[in-house]
Design an enzyme around this catalytic site. Structure first.
Site, mmCIF file in Angstrom:
data_model
loop_
_atom_site.group_PDB
_atom_site.id
_atom_site.type_symbol
_atom_site.label_atom_id
_atom_site.label_comp_id
_atom_site.label_asym_id
_atom_site.label_seq_id
_atom_site.Cartn_x
_atom_site.Cartn_y
_atom_site.Cartn_z
ATOM 1 N N LYS A 36 0.883 -1.229 0.165
ATOM 2 C CA LYS A 36 -0.072 -0.202 -0.066
ATOM 3 C C LYS A 36 0.912 1.073 0.090
ATOM 4 O O LYS A 36 0.483 2.075 -0.659
ATOM 5 C CB LYS A 36 -0.928 0.143 1.076
ATOM 6 C CG LYS A 36 -0.335 0.216 2.670
ATOM 7 C CD LYS A 36 -1.253 -0.024 3.715
ATOM 8 C CE LYS A 36 -0.616 0.143 5.069
ATOM 9 N NZ LYS A 36 0.196 1.450 5.368
ATOM 10 N N THR A 37 2.142 1.212 0.705
ATOM 11 C CA THR A 37 2.855 2.650 0.836
ATOM 12 C C THR A 37 3.312 2.716 -0.737
ATOM 13 O O THR A 37 3.504 3.947 -1.104
ATOM 14 C CB THR A 37 4.062 2.286 1.530
ATOM 15 O OG1 THR A 37 3.560 1.929 2.992
ATOM 16 C CG2 THR A 37 5.051 3.635 1.614
ATOM 17 N N ASP A 218 -3.750 7.436 5.027
ATOM 18 C CA ASP A 218 -3.233 5.828 5.367
ATOM 19 C C ASP A 218 -3.690 5.366 6.682
ATOM 20 O O ASP A 218 -3.956 6.004 7.615
ATOM 21 C CB ASP A 218 -1.738 5.825 5.163
ATOM 22 C CG ASP A 218 -0.931 4.560 5.048
ATOM 23 O OD1 ASP A 218 -1.851 3.602 4.812
ATOM 24 O OD2 ASP A 218 -0.136 4.483 5.413
ATOM 25 N N GLU A 219 -3.698 3.880 6.703
ATOM 26 C CA GLU A 219 -4.419 3.263 8.014
ATOM 27 C C GLU A 219 -5.475 3.837 8.442
ATOM 28 O O GLU A 219 -5.689 4.033 9.714
ATOM 29 C CB GLU A 219 -3.055 3.554 9.024
ATOM 30 C CG GLU A 219 -1.534 3.002 8.571
ATOM 31 C CD GLU A 219 -1.439 1.379 8.407
ATOM 32 O OE1 GLU A 219 -2.758 0.800 8.726
ATOM 33 O OE2 GLU A 219 -0.536 0.888 8.284
ATOM 34 N N GLN A 249 -6.890 -5.251 9.974
ATOM 35 C CA GLN A 249 -6.066 -4.623 10.957
ATOM 36 C C GLN A 249 -6.169 -3.580 11.810
ATOM 37 O O GLN A 249 -5.404 -2.858 12.402
ATOM 38 C CB GLN A 249 -4.801 -4.266 9.987
ATOM 39 C CG GLN A 249 -4.030 -5.759 9.152
ATOM 40 C CD GLN A 249 -2.844 -5.426 8.605
ATOM 41 O OE1 GLN A 249 -1.639 -5.157 9.098
ATOM 42 N NE2 GLN A 249 -2.962 -4.939 7.277
ATOM 43 N N ARG A 594 2.859 -10.778 10.185
ATOM 44 C CA ARG A 594 4.201 -10.145 10.416
ATOM 45 C C ARG A 594 5.216 -11.179 9.989
ATOM 46 O O ARG A 594 6.377 -10.593 9.844
ATOM 47 C CB ARG A 594 4.600 -9.645 11.917
ATOM 48 C CG ARG A 594 3.573 -8.818 12.401
ATOM 49 C CD ARG A 594 3.254 -7.512 11.849
ATOM 50 N NE ARG A 594 1.849 -7.558 11.112
ATOM 51 C CZ ARG A 594 1.820 -6.943 10.096
ATOM 52 N NH1 ARG A 594 2.700 -5.849 9.702
ATOM 53 N NH2 ARG A 594 0.633 -7.004 9.426
#
Length: 750
Positions: A36-37, A218-219, A249, A594
């Site tokens: 996504k970044t 974002d997020e 998340q 992770r």
């Protein structure tokens, strides 16, 4: 081929769709490890290079300063030599600080305001209620912060539903009044007062909406109600809005994060286009399969399925162990086997679980780092120095004034401080000015007057030096206040390095422009991003990472060890509602994703918490993973099956229901103790004391509860013939029990 075309070619299909959609509201559902970044940064570069937007017309908001810096660096590399200094890639709180420093005067806020952290806020609340202990006020301060995050004020009709405490509105109102009197803000105010500014000043609101033609968040799954409201206030008729996130998340509900923000985005912004990023570039197929099976049990989510072109990878391993000591030993064995530590992480639900690993790793010579430990900014000596700098900026900063006016001791005791504070409020002058008036008018005499005069004189001279050199001003404050000598003496006696930390702070402040504006930038940077000021980030230190599951967001490791997978710990026994369980499951999903190459899951048959050893039941989440996805070692306690989890919990309940019904009728309140031998005996085999007879609890009794730990009885009353006990636990949680239905063990009074 242009530079941007090359970057577009590197994207997969859905990523490219997200970059090229700029005509209607856009929701990008970005699964874990889906890049996504890269999408956000390419979208910003595309908007500037192809769509012709100016850098200052773009606002990109994320949740950490580290992420913001990474994004800005990436965009810079994409666009080459272009000047991006006016481009806003910030956190929500950093943006709020920027907005309020420039336009806050229209709502009565001076541009030199200080930002109070949690400790400062508690100190300010304590000054409003001097008869109360800080331990009593701590949960109130936390509740005030959470209420603000939810968009509530002391006058809100919903406040009574938010906190069932008749005095809370009065405490909230007093805190807010005092905060505005001293002219500072707390963290929640950076959002709340920004909303207030945009709602009250239509000129500023119109200007901001015209300036930012593209807003990206974002997020977004971690946004709270106030941040949701601020975003709506920023979006004008010509604003393109894009939010990126993953509802799977969303794990910060305890901080006020509202997953409904991302779930309802298409309803709030009509004609929304939804793009799903489902290709994972991080984990092996086996790890993704484990994660997918777990999260599929949640109902409050946008359906999505992660997939990868990576190989199946190594099998995921579930290990049942006798206790936390053997849990640490097994992790150490796996680490030793590979000989590699930097690419590994031990994840746990609560910080208390790190002790066994820290102890064993130290004994075994295994290098490790505890992520989320004491920050440079949180150290006493650093807070003291920053308090002096804050008083240079704002002479009416009550919290920092009270912290430093008699530190080191200069004869200005509590009585003198109260007189000065009262004088300042009565005459509407600053606290530093009130010191000088108190000396001139004889309110303070003798040693107190001499100490007060010396302290008040510091800030005029520091302000003059500040215009030349920030470091010189701070050095002056440290020496003339006596703080350097005070901590040098501590270093000599205790073999600490506090003066070295003060030296680091002087060096750091020298890197900012001289003057009030430069000092303001420094203080703001330190408050909003304390982990990157004055010392190395602990994650840069070599060794295995010890970290809570919450703190792993945005991180990834080759090998991940998820520990403490037991009922009552994960999920915790306080997680009772469906929403609680779904949040806990999302935390587990984040922890699993992770891992890049190896995943280990650990569940103990017995665990010591709060000084007591209890037998454990495997976490229900383990039963949500198909057996063929795991290599299983060991057995859960009391089970003949190599698989525990929810199935074992249900079997235990079924057995109790089948033979316990008749017994319960005859045994009354003792039924739960007798039918649950795990709760009946302590670790040394001695029988635990059960709760006393009805009416046995009194105000002030110290008690112990298996789930919540130690607490104090705050209230006892009878409702419909049953005794109800209100207990405030050391965590700040206040819980009400029917005493006949719960085991509360009395502890000795202090």
């Amino acid at each position: 081929m242009s530079r941007i075309d090359r970057y577009l070619e590197e994207l997969n299909g859905p990523q490219r769709e997200a970059v090229l959609e700029n005509g209607r509201p856009l929701l990008v559902l970005a699964g874990a490890g889906s890049g996504k970044t890269r999408v956000i940064t390419t979208k910003i570069a595309y908007a500037i290079d192809v769509l012709g937007l100016k850098p200052w017309e773009i606002l990109a908001v994320t949740f950490t300063n580290r992420a913001a810096k990474e994004m800005k660096d990436r965009v810079g590399r994409m666009l080459g030599d272009m000047d991006l200094s006016e481009m806003h890639i910030r956190t929500f709180h950093s943006f709020g600080a920027w907005l309020l420093r420039r336009y806050g005067s229209s709502i009565g806020l001076d541009s030199s305001f200080s930002i109070y952290d949690d400790e400062d806020s508690l100190s300010l609340l304590a000054s409003c209620f001097p008869g109360s202990k800080k331990t009593e006020l701590s949960p109130v301060a936390k509740a005030i912060s959470l209420a603000k995050d939810m968009g509530l004020s002391p006058e809100s009709p919903d406040l009574a539903d938010f906190r069932k405490d008749a005095s809370f509105a009065r405490q909230f109102e007093a805190y807010e009044k005092r905060l505005r009197q001293v002219g500072n803000v707390d963290f929640a105010d950076l959002i709340g007062r920004s909303i207030e500014l945009l709602e009250r000043d239509t000129r500023v609101a119109t200007m901001i909406r015209r300036r930012f033609r593209m807003i990206l968040v974002d997020e977004y799954q971690d946004s709270n109600i106030s941040q949701f409201t601020l975003l709506k206030s920023l979006v004008g008729p010509g604003t393109f809005i894009c939010v990126v996130g993953d509802d799977d998340q969303s794990i910060y509900r305890f901080r006020g994060a509202e997953v409904e923000n991302i779930l309802s985005f298409p309803d709030v912004y009509p004609n929304t286009r939804i793009v799903k990023l489902e290709q994972n570039y991080r984990s092996s197929k086996r790890i993704l399969a484990v994660a997918a099976n777990v999260i599929s049990h949640n109902t409050g989510r946008h359906p999505k399925t992660l997939w990868t072109e990576k190989a199946d990878g190594q099998p995921c391993t579930l290990v049942y162990l006798s206790d936390e000591r053997n849990e640490a030993l097994r992790v150490a064995m796996e680490l030793r086997k590979s000989g590699s530590y930097d690419d590994a992480a031990v994840l746990y639900r609560t910080n208390a679980q790190s002790v066994a690993f820290e102890t064993l790793f130290t004994q075994s010579g295994i290098p490790y780092k505890v992520i989320g430990a004491l920050r440079f900014y949180d150290r006493e000596e650093v807070k003291d120095a920053l308090a002096l700098l804050s008083l240079v900026m704002n002479h009416n900063d009550e919290v920092n004034f009270k912290r430093m006016v008699n530190k080191p001791a200069r004869g200005v005791g509590d009585v003198s401080v109260d007189r000065v504070t009262d004088l300042a409020f009565r005459r509407n002058i600053s606290l530093v000015d009130a010191l000088e008036v108190a000396v001139q008018e004889g309110v303070l005499t003798g040693k107190a007057a001499a100490g007060a005069s010396r302290f008040a004189a510091l800030f005029g001279e520091a302000a003059r030096r500040l215009e030349v050199d920030n470091a010189e001003a701070l050095q002056f404050l440290l020496e003339e206040s006596g703080l350097i000598a005070y901590y040098r003496d501590q270093d000599e006696r205790n073999k600490t390095d506090k003066t070295e930390n003060l030296g680091t702070l002087v060096t750091t402040v020298s890197e900012y422009p001289a003057g009030r504006e430069g000092l303001g930038m420094f203080l703001e940077s330190l408050m909003l991003d304390p982990t990157t000021i004055g010392h190395k980030d602990p994650s840069d230190k070599p060794g295995v990472s010890l970290i809570t599951m919450h703190n792993t967001k945005g991180l990834e490791f080759d090998r991940v060890f998820i520990t403490g997978l037991e009922e009552g710990l994960f999920p915790g026994k306080a997680s009772e509602s469906d929403a609680d369980i779904e949040e806990e499951r999302r935390i587990f999903y984040v922890a699993i994703t992770r891992a890049r190459k190896q995943l280990f899951l650990f569940s103990c048959n017995r665990r010591t918490m709060w000084g007591k050893s209890n037998y454990q039941i495997p976490s229900r989440f383990l039963a949500e993973i198909p057996k063929d996805l795991l290599e299983i070692e060991g057995l859960p306690v009391g089970s003949t099956s190599p698989y525990g989890g929810q199935s074992m919990l249900e079997e235990r309940r079924r057995r109790q229901d089948s033979y316990g019904g008749a017994l319960r009728k005859g045994m009354g309140r003792n039924a739960n103790i007798i039918l649950d031998p795990v709760r009946q005996f302590s670790s040394n085999g001695s029988k635990r004391p059960s709760q006393g007879p009805k009416g046995s609890f009194e105000l002030g009794d110290r008690v112990y509860h298996d789930i919540f730990g130690e607490g104090e009885v705050q209230g006892v009353r009878t409702v419909r013939g049953k005794e109800m006990v209100d207990v405030r636990f050391s965590t700040g949680k206040v819980t009400t029990f029917f005493s006949e239905n719960v085991v509360l063990e009395k502890l000795a009074r202090d």
